[in-house]
Design an enzyme around this catalytic site. Structure first.
Site, PDB file in Angstrom:
ATOM      1  N   HIS A  52       0.819  -1.212   0.000  1.00 39.86           N
ATOM      2  CA  HIS A  52       0.000   0.000   0.000  1.00 39.86           C
ATOM      3  C   HIS A  52       0.857   1.269   0.000  1.00 39.86           C
ATOM      4  O   HIS A  52       0.661   2.176  -0.806  1.00 39.86           O
ATOM      5  CB  HIS A  52      -0.920  -0.028   1.234  1.00 39.86           C
TER       6      HIS A  52
ATOM      7  N   ARG B  35       8.128  41.211 -11.969  1.00 42.31           N
ATOM      8  CA  ARG B  35       7.583  42.107 -10.944  1.00 42.31           C
ATOM      9  C   ARG B  35       8.750  42.974 -10.481  1.00 42.31           C
ATOM     10  O   ARG B  35       9.817  42.445 -10.161  1.00 42.31           O
ATOM     11  CB  ARG B  35       7.021  41.309  -9.775  1.00 42.31           C
TER      12      ARG B  35
ATOM     13  N   THR C   8      -4.549  37.090 -13.607  1.00 42.68           N
ATOM     14  CA  THR C   8      -5.745  36.401 -13.099  1.00 42.68           C
ATOM     15  C   THR C   8      -5.746  36.242 -11.583  1.00 42.68           C
ATOM     16  O   THR C   8      -6.755  35.835 -11.029  1.00 42.68           O
ATOM     17  CB  THR C   8      -5.911  35.032 -13.781  1.00 42.68           C
TER      18      THR C   8
ATOM     19  N   CYS D  57      -0.481  35.856 -16.933  1.00 43.95           N
ATOM     20  CA  CYS D  57       0.683  35.738 -16.055  1.00 43.95           C
ATOM     21  C   CYS D  57       0.296  35.509 -14.607  1.00 43.95           C
ATOM     22  O   CYS D  57       1.128  35.459 -13.727  1.00 43.95           O
ATOM     23  CB  CYS D  57       1.571  36.968 -16.188  1.00 43.95           C
TER      24      CYS D  57
HETATM   25  C1  PEP Z   1      -2.019  38.950 -11.004  1.00 42.91           C
HETATM   26  O1  PEP Z   1      -2.725  39.718 -10.379  1.00 42.91           O
HETATM   27  O2  PEP Z   1      -2.437  37.927 -11.577  1.00 42.91           O
HETATM   28  C2  PEP Z   1      -0.578  39.203 -11.106  1.00 42.91           C
HETATM   29  C3  PEP Z   1       0.183  38.449 -11.858  1.00 42.91           C
HETATM   30  O3  PEP Z   1      -0.092  40.191 -10.314  1.00 42.91           O
HETATM   31  P1  PEP Z   1       0.299  39.959  -8.790  1.00 42.91           P
HETATM   32  O4  PEP Z   1       0.179  38.510  -8.482  1.00 42.91           O
HETATM   33  O5  PEP Z   1       1.680  40.474  -8.633  1.00 42.91           O
HETATM   34  O6  PEP Z   1      -0.730  40.806  -8.116  1.00 42.91           O
END
Ligand code: PEP
Ligand code: MG
Length: 885
Positions: free
Chosen positions: A452, A558, A771, A836
C-alpha cells in the site's frame, strides 16, 4: 428494463463508466480469450439505485443478480451453498477510476460449516479449507459487520504464539479450527448475532457493504485528493474464486509489464507461493521478485509473460496485472493501466511511441503534466558522506528528510504546523492516507514494491522506501531500532526513494539531471503546441533557469523587489517621504542606475526573447515600517525622553504611515494609480528600462522589452502612460543613436478593463491577464481572507467546484477574459495576449487559455515544463494535431 448486471462475456473495455475499471477490463480480457475466472459485474448505475433507495438494494437488482448467478453456476458446474460442490466467490469493488485499497473486498464467500467440509473433501486439504474459512470470516466481519480487522489479527497472533509458529501457513488444521471458533465467538460478542451461515445472505450483505464502502472516510479523502467525482459510485464484481493457497504449486502475485519506478521494459513484480489475494498487497510477508517464478514454475512464467505482452499490446499502455496460480494453472484476476512514477511515466510514453505502439501525440497524452514537476525536484548530492543505517526497497524516487513520526494523525498535526515529517510505519493501510499526504516521505519495515505504502506514494510522487526489514519499530516506546542505533520520535532521518537508502540526519541535496526521454517528450510537445510558454522571473538567475526549462521569454517581471534591498530601501523611503517633487527626483536619481542594472541583467539573460516588465504595483506603505512597530517605538521614546531627534524622525514617519494607511489596500492606492499620482516613479522605471535596452543594443544584443502598466481600469490611464513611454524611448534612442523594438501594454486585472478592452486596445499593444487579481476582483474575494476563512466551506458545499485561485474560474473570470480577447482583437487584430497569474502554470487553466486563443502563458520557472506539456495536450485534444506518428 434497465440492465444492471453483466456477465464477464457481456461487457467490454469501453463500458468503463458503467462497469468500473476492473469490471470493464475483466470483460475485455474474457473476450480476448485470457484465463479469467468467470463472474459478473453489478454496474455503477446499480450503486446509484442503492443510494437512491436509501441504502437498500432494490428488488429488481436482487432478482437480476440471482438470475445471473444461476447462469454462472450452470456454466461452472458449482452452486453457491451446495453441500457437495460449493461455489466460492470473491466480491470486490471496482470504481471508474482506480482507487487502490480505498474500498472493500471479500474473498472466499460461500463458506459455512457445511461447505467448508465439502471444500476440504474435494481438495483433500482440510488446512486449506479452514484457512480459507478463517480468512473469510475475518474479511466479511471487517467489511460487512464493521468489526475491526485488528481484533481478529490479535486472536490469530495469540494462536500463532501459543503454537510457536511465525507464518500463517504453518498453522495446523486443529489450530485453524480453534481460530475459527474464537472468531465466531468474537462476532457474537460484538454483534449479538451469530456469523451469517447462509451463502446467499453473505452475498447480498457483501454487495451492499461494497456499495457502502464508496463513502467510507478513506475513499472520500482519496477522491478529494485525486479530484474524482463523488457521484460516480462503484461497481461490484462477483467472481468465482481460484486459490493461490492450496499448496506450493499455488501462488498469487502482482506484476507490471514494465518497471513502474524506472520505466525499464522488463516484467516487474512480485508473488508469494501458497498465499491468497490480498497477502501480496497487504505487505504481511515480503514477496519474491517475479523473475524467480521463471525458475520455480517455468511454464507458468512463460504463459504469464506472454499474457502480459498481449495485454500491453492490447491496451497500448503499461498494465498492472493481478494473477493467481492454482495447482500450476494461471488465472488473470485483474488488469489496469499501471500507476507509475514521473520518471517511469516519461520513459514509458517515450518508449511506447518509439516502439510504434502509439503516436507521439498519444504519448504526450499519457503523461500527467504535474508529474513533470517531480523530476525537477532535488535528489541527494552524490558527493555527500551519508550515514546510511539501512536499505529497503526503492519504492518511489526522490529524496526526503523529516522528523520521524510513527502515526498518521500525529504526522498530519505536525504537517499542519509546517514541520517536515517522515512517516515511519511497519506497513501502511488506507487509513493512514491523511498522514501520507502530510509527510515528506514514507518509510516502512514490511511490504514489497506493490504494498500500500509503495503504490500510494508513487501515485503522489512522494519518496518512499518500504520493506526495510532491518528496522525494528516499537510503537509503544515510539522508537525504531536499527542494529545498535535507536531513533526516537522527532529525530531527523532522510530516505532516498530511488535507492532505498535510509540515512540518519539531514542530507545535502542537488538539482536533478533531465533524462533524454524527458527532453524528447518536451520537444514533441513544442512541435504540437500553439501557445508560447514564458516564465515569471524577477532576476537574471530565474530568467536563466526559465530558459533552461524551455521558456521563450518572460511574461512577468515584478519590479517591487527591486525597491527592497538594503542599498535601495533608504532611497525608496526617502522618495516616499519627500515633501516635494524636487526631493522625490533626488531620491529617484539614486534608484535609476540600480534599476537600470537590474533590467540589463534580465534582458541580457533573455536575449532574443520578449521580456515583459511590470511597473511598480504594491501600495507604498509596504516599503515603510509597520504602523504597530512605529507606535511602540514612538511610545517608548516618548516615555524615556532619551533621544528627542530620533523621536521627531519617527513621529514624522508615523504621520506618513498613518497618511498612507488604507482600509482596503487590495483595492487602494496601488498599481498604475501610483503612477498617476507619482508619475516620477514610473518615469524613472521607464527610463531605466530604455537605458538598459539601449546599452544592450549597442553591445550587439537583441532585446524586446514590453513595458507593462498594472491595474488599469480603461484607456485613459494607458494613454497617459503610453505617451510617456514613447517620449522616453524616443529620446533615449536618439541620444544614444540606437534603436530597439518595444511594446507598451497593460495587465488586465480588473473587470472594468476586461469589459472595456476594445477601447483599451486602441492604445495598448498587448494584454496580459493578471488572473490573481482578476479572480479577486471578479469574485470579490480577497485571496488571503477567502482561503483562510470561507473558501473551504464553498468547496465542501460545492458552491464552487474548485479553488478559483488555483484553477481558473472559467464561468466568471473566463467570461471576462473571452470578452477582453474578442473586443481587444476587434480593435487591434494583432494584439498580443497572454496570462501571467498563477493559473498560467495550471493544466486545466492552460487548456482554457488555448481554447480562447491566447498567445502565451507565463508561470514560475519550475512550472515551465508542465505548461509546455499542458499546452501540447490542449492542442492535441482540440484535434489540431492528432494522428501524426
Ligand atoms: C495577477 O494579479 O495575476 C498578477 C500576476 O499580479 P500579482 O500577483 O503580482 O498581483
Ligand atoms: Mg496583480
Amino acid at each position: 428494463m434497465e440492465k444492471f448486471v453483466y456477465l464477464f462475456n457481456q461487457g467490454s473495455a469501453d463500458m468503463r463508466s458503467l462497469l468500473g475499471g476492473k469490471g470493464a477490463n475483466l470483460c475485455e480480457m474474457t473476450n480476448i480469450g485470457l484465463p479469467v475466472p468467470p463472474g459478473m459485474t453489478i454496474s455503477t448505475a446499480a450503486c446509484a439505485e442503492y443510494y437512491k433507495a436509501d441504502q437498500k438494494l432494490p428488488q429488481n437488482i436482487i432478482d437480476e443478480v440471482r438470475e445471473n448467478l444461476t447462469t454462472l453456476e450452470t456454466a461452472i458446474g458449482k452452486k453457491l451453498g451446495d453441500t457437495t460442490n460449493p461455489l466460492l466467490v470473491s466480491v470486490r469493488s471496482g470504481a471508474v477510476f482506480s482507487m487502490p485499497g480505498m474500498m472493500d473486498t471479500v474473498l472466499n464467500l460461500g463458506l459455512n460449516e457445511t461447505t467448508v467440509q465439502a471444500v476440504a473433501k474435494n481438495t483433500g486439504n482440510l488446512v486449506f479449507a479452514y484457512d480459507s474459512y478463517r480468512r473469510f470470516i475475518q474479511m466479511f466481519s471487517d467489511v460487512v459487520l464493521e468489526i475491526p480487522k485488528h481484533d481478529f489479527e490479535h486472536l490469530l497472533a495469540e494462536h500463532k504464539k501459543q503454537q510457536g509458529v511465525t507464518y500463517d501457513q504453518e498453522l495446523s488444521a486443529e489450530t485453524l479450527r480453534a481460530i475459527i471458533d474464537s472468531y465466531k465467538i468474537l462476532v457474537i460478542e460484538r454483534t449479538g448475532s451469530p456469523f451469517p451461515e447462509e451463502p446467499i445472505d453473505q452475498l447480498f450483505l457483501s454487495i451492499e457493504a461494497v456499495f457502502r464502502s464508496w463513502n467510507n472516510d478513506r475513499a472520500f479523502i482519496y477522491r478529494n485528493l485525486n479530484k474524482i467525482d463523488h457521484n460516480l459510485g462503484t461497481a461490484v464484481n462477483i467472481q468465482s474464486m481460484v486459490f493461490g493457497n492450496m499448496g506450493n504449486d499455488c501462488g498469487t502475485g502482482v506484476a507490471f509489464t514494465r518497471n513502474p519506478s524506472t520505466g525499464e521494459n522488463i516484467l516487474y513484480g512480485e508473488y508469494l507461493t501458497n498465499a491468497q489475494g490480498e497477502d501480496v498487497v497487504a505487505g504481511i510477508r515480503t514477496p519474491q521478485p517475479i523473475a524467480k517464478l521463471e525458475s520455480e514454475m517455468p511454464e507458468v512464467y512463460a504463459q504469464f509473460a506472454n499474457t502480459a505482452h498481449i495485454l500491453e499490446q492490447h491496451y497500448k499502455n503499461v498494465q498492472d496485472i493481478e494473477f493467481t496460480i492454482e495447482k500450476g494453472k494461471l488465472f488473470i484476476l485483474q488488469t489496469r493501466n499501471g500507476k507509475r512514477t514521473a520518471q517511469a511515466g516519461i520513459k514509458i510514453a517515450h518508449d511506447l511511441a518509439m516502439e510504434g505502439l502509439i503516436t507521439k501525440e498519444e504519448a504526450l497524452l499519457l503523461i500527467e503534466p504535474g508529474q513533470l514537476d517531480q523530476l525537477l525536484h532535488r535528489q541527494i548530492d552524490s558527493n555527500a558522506t551519508l550515514n546510511v543505517i539501512a536499505t529497503g526497497l526503492p519504492a518511489s524516487p526522490g529524496a526526503a528528510s523529516g522528523v520521524v513520526v510513527f502515526d498518521a494523525d500525529h504526522a498530519e498535526q505536525l504537517g499542519k504546523t509546517g514541520a517536515k515529517v517522515l512517516l515511519v510505519r511497519t506497513e501502511t493501510t488506507p487509513d493512514d492516507i491523511h498522514g501520507i499526504i502530510a509527510a515528506q516521505g514514507i518509510l516502512t519495515s514490511r511490504g514489497g514494491m506493490t504494498s500500500h505504502a509503495a503504490v500510494v506514494a508513487r501515485g503522489m510522487g512522494k519518496p518512499c522506501v518500504c520493506g526495510c526489514e532491518a528496522l525494528k519499530i516499537d510503537y509503544t516506546k515510539k522508537t525504531v531500532t536499527v542494529g545498535q542505533t535507536i531513533i526516537k520520535e522527532g529525530d531527523l532521518v532522510s530516505i532516498d526513494g530511488a535507492t532505498g537508502r535510509v540515512i540518519l540526519g539531514l542530507v545535502p541535496m542537488v538539482d536533478p539531471e533531465l533524462s533524454t526521454e524527458y527532453l524528447a517528450i518536451l520537444a514533441w510537445a513544442d512541435e504540437v503546441k500553439r501557445l508560447d510558454v514564458r516564465a515569471n522571473a524577477d532576476t537574471p538567475e530565474d530568467a536563466q533557469k526559465a530558459r533552461e526549462f524551455g521558456a521563450k521569454g518572460i511574461g512577468l517581471t515584478r519590479t517591487e523587489h527591486m525597491f527592497m534591498g538594503h542599498d535601495r530601501l533608504p532611497h525608496v523611503q526617502r522618495m516616499i517621504l519627500a515633501e516635494n517633487p524636487a526631493e522625490r527626483h533626488d531620491a529617484l536619481s539614486y534608484l535609476l542606475p540600480i534599476q537600470e542594472n537590474d533590467f540589463y541583467g534580465i534582458l541580457k539573460a533573455m536575449e532574443g526573447y520578449p521580456v515583459c516588465i511590470r511597473l511598480l504595483d504594491p501600495p507604498l506603505h509596504e516599503f515603510l515600517p509597520s504602523l504597530e512597530d512605529l507606535l511602540i517605538e514612538t511610545t517608548q521614546l516618548r516615555i524615556t525622553q532619551s533621544n528627542m531627534p530620533l523621536l521627531a524622525e519617527k513621529e514624522s514617519l508615523l504621520k506618513k504611515v498613518r497618511a498612507l494607511h488604507e482600509s482596503n489596500p487590495m483595492l487602494g492606492h496601488r498599481g498604475c494609480r501610483l503612477g498617476i499620482t507619482f508619475p516620477e516613479i514610473y518615469e524613472m522605471q521607464m527610463q531605466a528600462i530604455c537605458n538598459a535596452a539601449v546599452r544592450l543594443t549597442l553591445e550587439g544584443y537583441t532585446v524586446l522589452p514590453e513595458i507593462e502598466i498594472p491595474l488599469t481600469i480603461g484607456k485613459a490611464e494607458m494613454a497617459f502612460f503610453k505617451e510617456k513611454i514613447d517620449t522616453i524611448a524616443k529620446n533615449t534612442m536618439e541620444k544614444h543613436q540606437a534603436t530597439f523594438h518595444y511594446l507598451s501594454g497593460t495587465m488586465i486585472e480588473l473587470p472594468r478593463a476586461a469589459l472595456l478592452a476594445g477601447e483599451l486596445a486602441e492604445v495598448a499593444e498587448f494584454f496580459s491577464f493578471g488572473t490573481n487579481d482578476l479572480t479577486q476582483t471578479c469574485l470579490g474575494f480577497s485571496r488571503d481572507d477567502a482561503e483562510g476563512k470561507f473558501l473551504n466551506h464553498y468547496l465542501d458545499m460545492k458552491i464552487l467546484a474548485e479553488n478559483p485561485f488555483i484553477t481558473l474560474d472559467r464561468k466568471g473570470v473566463g467570461q471576462l477574459m473571452k470578452i477582453a480577447v474578442t473586443n481587444g482583437r476587434q480593435t487591434r487584430p494583432d494584439l498580443l495576449i497572454g496570462i501571467c497569474g498563477e493559473h498560467g502554470g495550471e493544466s486545466n487553466s492552460i487548456a482554457f487559455c488555448h481554447e480562447i486563443g491566447l498567445d502565451f502563458v507565463s508561470c514560475s520557472p519550475y512550472r515551465v515544463p508542465i505548461a509546455r506539456l499542458s499546452a501540447a495536450q490542449a492542442a492535441i485534444s482540440k484535434g489540431e494535431n492528432y494522428g501524426t506518428r
